[in-house]
Design a protein around this motif. Structure first.
Motif, mmCIF file in Angstrom:
data_model
loop_
_atom_site.group_PDB
_atom_site.id
_atom_site.type_symbol
_atom_site.label_atom_id
_atom_site.label_comp_id
_atom_site.label_asym_id
_atom_site.label_seq_id
_atom_site.Cartn_x
_atom_site.Cartn_y
_atom_site.Cartn_z
ATOM 1 N N MET A 58 41.755 44.671 44.343
ATOM 2 C CA MET A 58 40.314 44.969 44.196
ATOM 3 C C MET A 58 40.037 44.183 42.788
ATOM 4 O O MET A 58 40.293 44.695 41.508
ATOM 5 N N ALA A 59 39.227 43.237 42.854
ATOM 6 C CA ALA A 59 38.820 42.432 41.848
ATOM 7 C C ALA A 59 37.352 42.952 41.556
ATOM 8 O O ALA A 59 36.210 42.906 42.330
ATOM 9 N N THR A 60 37.311 43.711 40.297
ATOM 10 C CA THR A 60 36.009 44.602 40.255
ATOM 11 C C THR A 60 34.851 43.633 39.114
ATOM 12 O O THR A 60 34.557 44.295 38.216
ATOM 13 N N GLY A 61 34.663 42.555 39.576
ATOM 14 C CA GLY A 61 33.613 42.099 38.924
ATOM 15 C C GLY A 61 33.650 41.007 37.715
ATOM 16 O O GLY A 61 34.802 41.047 36.800
ATOM 17 N N ASP A 62 32.600 40.345 37.281
ATOM 18 C CA ASP A 62 32.806 39.098 36.106
ATOM 19 C C ASP A 62 33.937 38.360 36.642
ATOM 20 O O ASP A 62 34.725 37.878 35.802
ATOM 21 N N ILE A 63 33.963 38.005 37.844
ATOM 22 C CA ILE A 63 34.748 36.905 38.340
ATOM 23 C C ILE A 63 34.663 35.654 37.768
ATOM 24 O O ILE A 63 35.412 34.901 37.104
ATOM 25 N N ALA A 64 33.283 35.261 37.650
ATOM 26 C CA ALA A 64 32.772 33.903 36.955
ATOM 27 C C ALA A 64 32.356 34.522 35.412
ATOM 28 O O ALA A 64 31.718 35.422 35.410
ATOM 29 N N ALA A 65 32.689 33.463 34.514
ATOM 30 C CA ALA A 65 31.847 33.510 33.470
ATOM 31 C C ALA A 65 30.502 33.399 33.260
ATOM 32 O O ALA A 65 29.708 34.050 32.538
ATOM 33 N N LYS A 66 30.061 32.417 34.424
ATOM 34 C CA LYS A 66 28.702 32.337 34.444
ATOM 35 C C LYS A 66 28.586 32.172 35.848
ATOM 36 O O LYS A 66 28.923 31.005 36.285
ATOM 37 N N GLY A 67 27.960 32.853 36.785
ATOM 38 C CA GLY A 67 27.804 32.541 38.155
ATOM 39 C C GLY A 67 27.909 31.155 38.560
ATOM 40 O O GLY A 67 26.696 30.669 38.650
ATOM 41 N N ASN A 68 28.900 30.843 39.128
ATOM 42 C CA ASN A 68 28.949 29.402 39.554
ATOM 43 C C ASN A 68 29.850 29.055 40.600
ATOM 44 O O ASN A 68 31.005 29.592 40.627
ATOM 45 N N VAL A 69 29.395 28.474 41.697
ATOM 46 C CA VAL A 69 30.013 28.370 42.986
ATOM 47 C C VAL A 69 31.534 27.602 42.486
ATOM 48 O O VAL A 69 32.543 28.050 43.206
ATOM 49 N N ASP A 70 31.819 26.893 41.643
ATOM 50 C CA ASP A 70 33.022 26.279 41.359
ATOM 51 C C ASP A 70 34.164 27.391 41.002
ATOM 52 O O ASP A 70 35.352 27.220 41.270
ATOM 53 N N ALA A 71 33.482 28.273 40.046
ATOM 54 C CA ALA A 71 34.686 29.277 39.642
ATOM 55 C C ALA A 71 35.013 30.253 40.721
ATOM 56 O O ALA A 71 36.016 30.552 40.743
ATOM 57 N N TYR A 72 33.972 30.435 41.712
ATOM 58 C CA TYR A 72 34.399 31.254 42.858
ATOM 59 C C TYR A 72 35.474 30.557 43.768
ATOM 60 O O TYR A 72 36.186 31.408 44.090
ATOM 61 N N ARG A 73 34.952 29.253 43.789
ATOM 62 C CA ARG A 73 36.126 28.686 44.883
ATOM 63 C C ARG A 73 37.577 28.723 44.012
ATOM 64 O O ARG A 73 38.379 28.845 44.586
#
Ligand code: FE2
Length: 269
Positions: A58-73
């Protein structure tokens, strides 16, 4: 020796919480002196080395430092390479719309069945706001889900904690309408545990009479008991959670040694 070929009844579901990865758009992205992708993969490697297979991360948020599609990829690529099953939910640094729409098979599962247990994910993030809030829709989703799942033990996962943890600057950011949340959880009566992120430090306490745990980040940690922003040099960590069919659970933190050193002198991130 004869082995039972029937699938065994799952007596324990093994879950891991990881949180606040703060990944950037490229693999060398650095925050507070930490290459966040490197510490994230070090945490994933440690989870893969767990003696018993992990059935859900379970990954509970702030996956990205600044919501950015490359960070999610980047996150999704690393998770898929790890082979670990996973689900995610958004934090204040995330762009939930991007998480849902811009990556294939975005794994936001508001209700997950893990044996007897139900894992419920809540979205406490509000676009443009650092602090947490549960929208009307989110509160009614929770109410409806809990009324349907009243015979199962439930664990709740969300980004912001709903209470003070002893750091004034973070306490301002707790879920603003936590009284409403407390009312729903108390009424349900079958909520066994709450797991949150956001505060980059471990806390074990109670909310609405329910055990609540926060978990350190996969990158850098905040100093406990500080009124203002302050970093601590504690290592990255994740949380091991064992959910037993009888409604009992066990949880513990696992620290992960990292070759990187946090820059504790910075005044913000
Ligand atoms: Fe956060």
């Amino acid at each position: 020796m004869m082995q039972d070929t029937e699938p065994r009844h799952m007596e324990v579901a093994r879950v891991v919480q990881l949180t606040d990865c703060h990944l950037g758009p490229d693999p060398d992205f650095t925050l507070a002196g930490i290459r966040t992708r490197q510490t994230f993969t070090e945490v994933l490697d440690a989870i893969r080395r767990e003696r018993d297979p992990v059935e859900m991360v379970m990954a509970t948020g702030d996956i990205a430092a600044k919501g950015n599609v490359d960070a999610y990829r980047l996150f999704l690529r690393e998770m898929r390479e790890s082979g670990l099953p996973f689900a995610w939910l958004p934090g204040n640094h995330d762009d939930f719309r991007l998480m849902q729409e811009s990556v294939h098979a975005a794994p936001y599962w508001p209700v997950l069945d893990m044996g007897e247990w139900r894992l419920v994910s809540l979205n406490t993030a509000v676009p443009g706001r650092v602090g947490g809030l549960l929208s009307r829709e989110e509160l009614s989703f929770l109410r409806n889900t809990l009324s349907r799942e009243h015979r199962h033990p439930v664990a709740i996962f969300m980004h912001h904690p709903p209470l003070d943890i002893g750091c004034a600057w973070l306490d301002e950011q707790k879920v603003a309408n936590s009284d409403e949340l407390a009312g729903i959880l108390r009424e349900a009566g079958n909520i066994k545990a709450i797991f949150t992120g956001h505060v980059h430090q471990p806390v074990a306490t109670e909310f609405a009479g329910i055990p609540l745990f926060t978990t350190p980040s996969t990158c850098f940690q905040f100093a406990a008991d500080s009124d203002d922003f302050a970093l601590d040099d504690a290592p990255p960590a994740y949380r091991r959670i064992e959910l037993y069919a009888n409604g009992l659970f066990r949880t513990e933190l696992v620290s992960v040694a990292s070759s990187q050193r946090v820059d504790t002198q910075i005044s913000g991130y």
